[in-house]
Design a protein around this motif. Structure first.
Motif, short mmCIF file in Angstrom:
data_model
loop_
_atom_site.label_atom_id
_atom_site.label_comp_id
_atom_site.label_asym_id
_atom_site.label_seq_id
_atom_site.Cartn_x
_atom_site.Cartn_y
_atom_site.Cartn_z
N MET A 1 -0.75 1.79 0.13
CA MET A 1 -0.45 0.94 -1.21
C MET A 1 -0.75 1.58 -2.81
N ASN A 2 -0.30 0.90 -3.79
CA ASN A 2 0.21 1.24 -4.69
C ASN A 2 -1.11 0.93 -5.78
N ILE A 3 -1.34 1.59 -6.55
CA ILE A 3 -2.17 1.90 -7.64
C ILE A 3 -1.33 2.06 -8.29
N SER A 4 -1.83 1.65 -10.03
CA SER A 4 -1.88 1.54 -11.08
C SER A 4 -2.82 2.16 -12.60
N LEU A 5 -2.15 3.42 -12.46
CA LEU A 5 -3.18 3.85 -13.91
C LEU A 5 -3.72 3.03 -14.85
N ARG A 6 -2.66 2.46 -15.33
CA ARG A 6 -2.91 1.57 -16.36
C ARG A 6 -4.32 0.66 -16.14
N PRO A 168 3.82 3.68 -23.32
CA PRO A 168 4.05 2.80 -22.88
C PRO A 168 4.79 2.68 -21.26
N GLY A 169 5.05 1.86 -19.99
CA GLY A 169 5.43 2.12 -19.00
C GLY A 169 4.08 2.51 -17.75
N ASP A 170 4.07 2.71 -16.80
CA ASP A 170 2.53 3.25 -15.75
C ASP A 170 3.04 4.17 -15.03
N ARG A 181 -10.96 3.31 5.76
CA ARG A 181 -11.12 3.03 4.47
C ARG A 181 -10.58 1.62 4.18
N PRO A 182 -11.29 0.90 4.76
CA PRO A 182 -11.25 -0.94 3.61
C PRO A 182 -11.38 -0.48 2.41
N ASP A 183 -12.39 -0.20 2.24
CA ASP A 183 -13.25 -0.51 0.77
C ASP A 183 -11.99 0.34 -0.59
N ALA A 184 -10.70 0.65 0.41
CA ALA A 184 -10.21 1.35 -0.50
C ALA A 184 -8.68 0.92 -0.86
N THR A 185 -8.57 -0.32 -0.68
CA THR A 185 -7.39 -1.14 -0.11
C THR A 185 -7.72 -2.14 -1.75
N SER A 186 -8.24 -1.48 -2.49
CA SER A 186 -7.59 -2.48 -4.28
C SER A 186 -8.06 -1.66 -5.62
N HIS A 187 -7.64 -1.79 -6.86
CA HIS A 187 -8.38 -0.68 -7.57
C HIS A 187 -9.61 -1.22 -7.47
#
Lengths: 848, 347
Positions: A1-6, A168-170, A181-187
């Motif tokens: 799963m991808n998490i954007s730091l921005r 710019p960028g991410d 970890r169902p709780d961790a599937t989101s930002h």
């Protein structure tokens, strides 16, 4: 799963660089497998201060600048063409060696250019003062980029921009989410852990959740006919939306996490899914018959055309979202094409529901469809978050698509969520982890990730009283202290059910690396042995290696036709079909090998094709068959360990004292019987099968003690040709379980006193008809030689001159011995008996 | 007769000469290829008498003639060899075998050697060795190990199912890990238990340089009173020191870290990384995952009739291929199953 730091920065700002964030998350159970940075690299670009600007002596449009590139350092000279450069400015400087992406000379886009030390029209230039577009920071080429006057000289430009959130960028973290970890599937989910780990504050978006009812309830009806499958269904309506592209910032974020932007409505639902982990679905309300949503199980034979334009047959019992007339979505997996949002859509119905994880998983598996939604529903979504997510999406739609949110909310909750409490004993935490984690530390760690913790005073008192009545006060105090904490599990942690689950949370937040490592450990006093079969196999492996054999390791899975060919009962001693897999990777690996010969033949062929002239190979491993035997470990299937050997090519190389010799079957026979003899199996019955039969041109079956041990032979020409073998291959395969069973039966050998008396040797040359096998002659000699005969060896075999036609001569050395000095007479008498028996049983005569 | 005509005559004779048995083959060799009086040898000796401008051409034709004779002889001998062996009727298979001396030094497969080293280390720590079948039922491979039916945990391991398809969906599988041996051991033995279980396991994954459809694992299981996660850490650190530290390899110091992870049959669970020093990498090295581990989940103990309040335990599992590849710098797992002798002999 991808998490954007921005994106993550909207909810938590730990003030840490990306690799540190990744490290913290990894060490708390959210393993970051990859960190991907997009946007300009800006390596080598630093903040410089322009100290002086003067006209270039030989070029009207150029200016010569003195630029300081580090605090206290000497300035360097840089030639610059921009009209806006001026003394006192802070500017981005690409230092010598920096690679920039600059417009190609041929106008074909950008190309990498390395900044070099050089002279421009005779003036030394030690770098480049850059414009926005040259750094990839924007489109502007109206002169150089002038930075804020506070920019510190010498620091990397990227650091300065990042500090001001202007970079710019991410940076995207690819996190491997474990099923617990169902709780961790989101930002927000990842942000919650990061906040807990760093002490930074977790900030959620402000969302005003409407009260249940209102106009929404008048305009849409939701009926849940399958409450097991759908414990909650919330719905909101946004009218008058203008479907179009979503704004750049939202598209950027979605792309960063790998979601293709579609339109503002779909993008908003995806955005909320990746924000909070609650999957949403947007229906075109006009396409929903009678504005009615019915959640029910599918009926036999029902089909639905999903959003990806595929007509899909549904297994009976699949959870469906329907309108008054027809299915409009496969619950939790994918919407139907009939009600999808299109450019013509104006009114949107937002679905925000909770579905039973197992039902969604079954549907997803049956349809072969894994979506971002099904992925989260399978793991279990927060059953309290539906109204929030619907309201969040509605507000975003109103903002980005110009819609108007219909007041109110439909929220059907046939199965209300009951908060779960778990009792946790600090003493148990210590026992499992091997470290004392103080109760208040446990409390602090758990609260940081949303657990409610109460020291349970009531039960502590009770435990104290009970223990005090029965024993000492000290024991009572300990007992009371252990009465435990009452922990309320947050609704987004459906996986946490038991005390040990909570202990795991404590451990991962406390840090595995902080747990002690004791220097010693108790060991049970039982012999730490291996199975006799494995022990003997190790011995044989060593022996074979010493005899020049190489061990190979081959695939257990082979093509089905190969398995059928090699399941030859004459070779393997087993009359049963091989075992096929239900879901092979490929036809090349579809069936379990019935014999190790499959791999051996392939390896011999492979190596012969690469010039290996002398091959001695072996492998030990399992072979498999279907079985009707009730005693199998797993009913219906047989497996046992097998040992295969193969020889081909040179048996002896030419040398100064001998000629080269090719391998024949007697080489392999010698090795196999040597290995068996080493295991104490020296009474082996040999049964020749001289004619081609299945896998072999000829073979010798081996038995001992009534058990079939295996066979030796030469591979049949048809098999050898199919495998493109370049030289004859001699093969042997032993049922290792049978061999080990026989060998393992032996008690440790009892010592036999060594005879003090000499032995006597006699040679015996016999003439027998050609075709008379030697084996029975040896057997007869051994039997009739008892009890004096100790050993017999065949030392010559002769056909030709001096013998009658159709006969051959075999010559043996016999060794006699006894517990006394043997007299010639005794030995002669024994030899005569032997000859007599040979004459009677085999028509043998003494050679004169 | 001119040399040219003689060549043609000898060629015709070669083509017609029978090679029906060993004697005929020998006669053929002497007649045409014999060094003293062979026909072709004789023709070569006449080459000097031919006109100089023809010598080159005649020489080439003579060479071709010689090759033709040699080819016929080889083919005839090969045919004779096949005749004597493929029928096999005149081979007496009961004749005693002989044990030939090695032509080359033999070798054990690098996986066997690696496994032997791993076993030796754990045996020295008091571990017995247990074994189980490679074909497993749903109970031992999944259910008893706390993999619920219809749970995403089952997706963690791509599974081969075996014919025939089971009526209840709980099929017989090729074991996806050696953990079922934990269950088999605990079903048969009362704690204290201290075993390792090496063996072959299967995963239905696309084959590439880093994954094969099967590999080998070493499972470890300790169940006793008072066993803790700290004991697990200490044991695995001792193992890593023994395995990696014994060599002069880059991981001499055997730096390790324990990362929280998830396995259905352990709780808490950890993956273990060793620090792999490599000067070519930024940071001077990288963490390499070598094994999974954790405290035995109470559900597993309950499933096999062990009281989880009284007994605790830990389990771990490592891949033999991975350890061998790390230790020897092998960069493609498929090499291990290709069995090229030039690879095998290196170990």
């Amino acid at each position: 799963m991808n998490i954007s730091l921005r994106w993550l920065a909207d909810y938590v700002d730990p003030g840490l660089p990306p690799d540190e964030v990744a490290e913290r998350l990894t060490m708390a159970g959210l393993e970051v497998e990859e960190i991907v940075t997009t946007g300009p690299a800006l390596d080598g670009v630093v903040v410089g201060e322009v100290l002086d600007v003067r006209p270039h002596p030989d070029a009207d449009r150029l200016q010569v600048c003195d630029v300081q590139l580090a605090e206290g350092a000497e300035s360097v000279q840089i030639v610059c063409g921009a009209p806006n450069v001026a003394a006192g400015q802070r500017v981005p400087v690409a230092t010598v060696g920096t690679e920039l992406m600059l417009p190609a000379r041929d106008g074909s886009g950008l190309e990498p250019v390395t900044i070099k030390k050089g002279k421009i029209r005779g003036q030394v230039s030690m770098g480049m003062i850059c414009a926005e577009d040259e750094l990839g920071l924007g489109e502007s080429h109206d002169g150089i980029l002038v930075l804020d006057a506070g920019a510190p000289v010498g620091v990397p430009l990227a650091d300065w921009l990042r500090q001001r959130a202007e970079m710019p960028g991410d940076t995207v973290l690819d996190i491997a989410i474990t099923p617990n970890r169902p709780d961790a599937t989101s930002h927000v989910g990842v942000a919650r852990d990061l906040a807990a780990l760093t002490g930074a504050e977790l900030v959620l978006p402000e969302v005003s959740v409407p009260t249940v009812g209102g106009d929404t309830a008048d305009q849409v009806t939701v009926q849940i006919e399958d409450p097991e499958g759908c414990p909650r269904y919330a719905a909101m309506i946004v009218r008058g939306v203008q479907v179009g592209p979503s704004p750049d910032w939202m598209q950027d974020r979605l792309r960063a996490v790998g979601v293709r932007p579609v339109n503002n409505v779909v993008d908003v639902t995806n955005y909320v899914l990746h924000e909070i982990g609650q999957p949403l679905h947007a229906f075109d309300l006009d396409q929903i018959a009678q504005s009615t949503i019915i959640v029910r199980a599918s009926r036999p034979g029902e089909t639905v055309e999903t959003l990806d334009d595929q007509e899909r047959k549904l297994p009976e019992g699949t959870l469906l979202i329907c309108d008054a007339e027809r299915p409009v979505a496969v619950a939790g997996v994918m919407g139907a094409a009939n009600s999808e949002v299109s450019d013509a859509t104006t009114d949107v119905l937002i679905e925000s529901a909770a579905f039973d994880p197992a039902r969604v998983r079954r549907a997803s598996k049956a349809l072969g469809l894994q979506t971002d939604a099904s992925y989260r529903f399978e793991r279990g979504v927060d059953p309290t978050r539906q109204p929030w997510a619907a309201a969040r999406a509605a507000a975003l739609l109103a903002e980005l698509a110009g819609g108007e949110v219909v007041p109110g909310l439909v929220d059907e909750v046939p199965n209300p969520y009951q908060p779960r409490t778990v009792s946790v004993r600090p003493s148990r935490v210590a026992r499992v982890l091997g470290a004392e984690v103080p109760a208040d530390e446990i409390t602090r760690l758990l609260q940081a990730i949303g657990f409610d913790v109460e020291g349970d005073r009531g039960s502590a008192l009770e435990a104290f009283a009970e223990a005090a009545l029965q024993g000492t006060v000290a024991a009572a105090v300990e007992e009371a202290g252990d009465a435990g904490l009452t922990v309320t599990v947050p609704p987004f942690r459906l996986d946490v059910e038991r005390e040990v689950d909570v202990i795991e949370e404590v451990a991962r937040l406390w840090g595995f690396d902080r747990l002690p490592t004791p220097a010693s450990t108790p060991v049970p006093l039982v012999p730490a042995g291996d199975t006799p079969s494995a022990r003997l196999l190790d011995r044989v492996r060593q022996r074979l290696a010493a005899l020049g054999f190489r061990e190979i390791a081959t695939n257990s899975l082979v093509p089905t036709p190969t398995a059928e060919t090699f399941a030859d009962a004459a070779w393997t001693g087993i009359e049963a079909p091989p075992i096929e897999t239900l879901n092979p990777i490929s036809q090349e690996m579809a069936t379990l090998r019935p014999s190790l010969l499959t791999g051996l033949v392939a390896v011999a062929s492979y190596n012969q094709a690469r010039g290996a002239g002398a091959l001695r190979l072996f492998e030990a491993g399992h072979v498999y068959r279907r079985s009707a035997d009730a005693s199998e470990t797993v009913a219906g299937y047989h497996e046992h360990t097998s040992l295969v050997l193969g020889m081909s090519g040179t048996a002896e190389r030419a040398s100064w004292d001998g000629d080269a010799r090719s391998t024949d079957v007697y080489d392999l026979k010698g090795v196999v019987l040597d290995v068996l003899a080493d295991l104490g199996i020296d009474d082996v019955q040999e049964t020749p099968r001289p004619a081609p039969d299945g896998l072999t041109a000829y073979a010798l079956d081996l038995h001992a003690g009534g058990t079939r041990l295996g066979a030796i032979g030469r591979l049949a020409d048809s098999i050898a040709d199919d495998a493109e073998l370049q030289a004859e291959l001699f093969v042997a395969e032993l049922d290792w379980d049978a061999v080990a069973e026989l060998a393992g039966r032996d008690q440790p050998p009892a010592y036999q006193p060594i005879s003090r008396f000499p032995t006597v040797e006699r040679d015996l040359a016999l003439v027998v008809p050609q075709g008379q096998p030697a084996g029975p002659l040896l057997d007869t000699i051994r039997q009739s030689g008892q009890p004096l005969l100790q050993d017999v060896r065949l030392f010559d075999l002769y056909r030709g001159d001096g013998l009658p036609d159709g006969t051959q001569s075999l010559a043996f050395t016999l060794r006699f011995g006894a517990d006394k000095t043997l007299r010639d007479k005794e030995v002669d008498g024994r030899v005569r008996r032997i000859v007599k028996a040979l004459e009677a049983q085999h028509g043998a005569t003494l050679r004169s | 007769m001119s040399l040219d005509a003689q060549i043609a005559a000898v060629q015709a004779e070669i083509d017609d000469a029978p090679i029906s048995d060993a004697e005929a083959a020998e006669a053929f060799r002497v007649r045409f290829l014999g060094r003293k009086s062979g026909a072709i040898t004789d023709l070569f000796s006449q080459l000097g008498t031919a006109p100089p401008d023809q010598r080159r051409d005649l020489g080439q034709r003579l060479n071709a003639l010689k090759q033709s004779a040699q080819g016929r002889l080889d083919a005839g001998l090969a045919a004779l060899a096949t005749e004597t062996t493929s029928g096999a009727t005149d081979l007496d298979l009961t004749l005693p075998g002989r044990v030939p001396a090695p032509v080359e030094r033999g070798s054990l497969h690098v996986l066997s050697q690696t496994l032997a080293d791993i076993q030796d280390i754990f045996r020295s720590f008091g571990f017995a060795v247990a074994r189980g079948p490679e074909i497993e039922d749903d109970w031992h491979n999944f259910s008893a190990l706390n993999f619920p039916a219809n749970h995403p945990a089952r997706d963690m391991q791509d599974t081969f199912f075996l014919e025939p398809p089971p009526p209840d969906g709980r099929g017989v599988v090729l074991r996806t890990h050696t953990s079922p041996v934990q269950v088999r051991v605990l079903e048969q033995t009362e704690p204290p238990v201290r075993v390792i279980a090496p063996g072959r396991v299967f995963r239905n994954e696309a084959i590439s340089y880093k994954s094969y459809c099967l590999f080998h694992q070493v499972e470890g299981l300790v169940v006793d009173e008072g066993v803790s996660f700290a004991d697990l850490k200490a044991l695995l650190q001792a193992f890593a020191r023994a395995f990696f530290g014994a060599s002069d390899g880059p991981a001499r110091e055997a730096r390790m870290r324990f990362r929280p992870s998830f396995f259905p049959f352990t709780e808490p669970s950890a993956e273990v990384d060793v620090w792999w020093a490599d000067d070519a990498l930024p940071g001077g090295g990288r963490w390499m995952e070598i094994l999974g581990s954790g405290m035995v989940d109470p559900n597993v103990l309950t499933n096999v009739g062990v009281d989880p309040e009284r007994f605790t335990g830990f389990a771990f599992g490592m891949g033999v291929e991975r350890m061998a590849m790390l230790r020897h710098g092998i960069d493609d797992i498929r090499l291990l199953y290709e069995n090229d002798v030039r690879f095998l002999k290196q170990f």
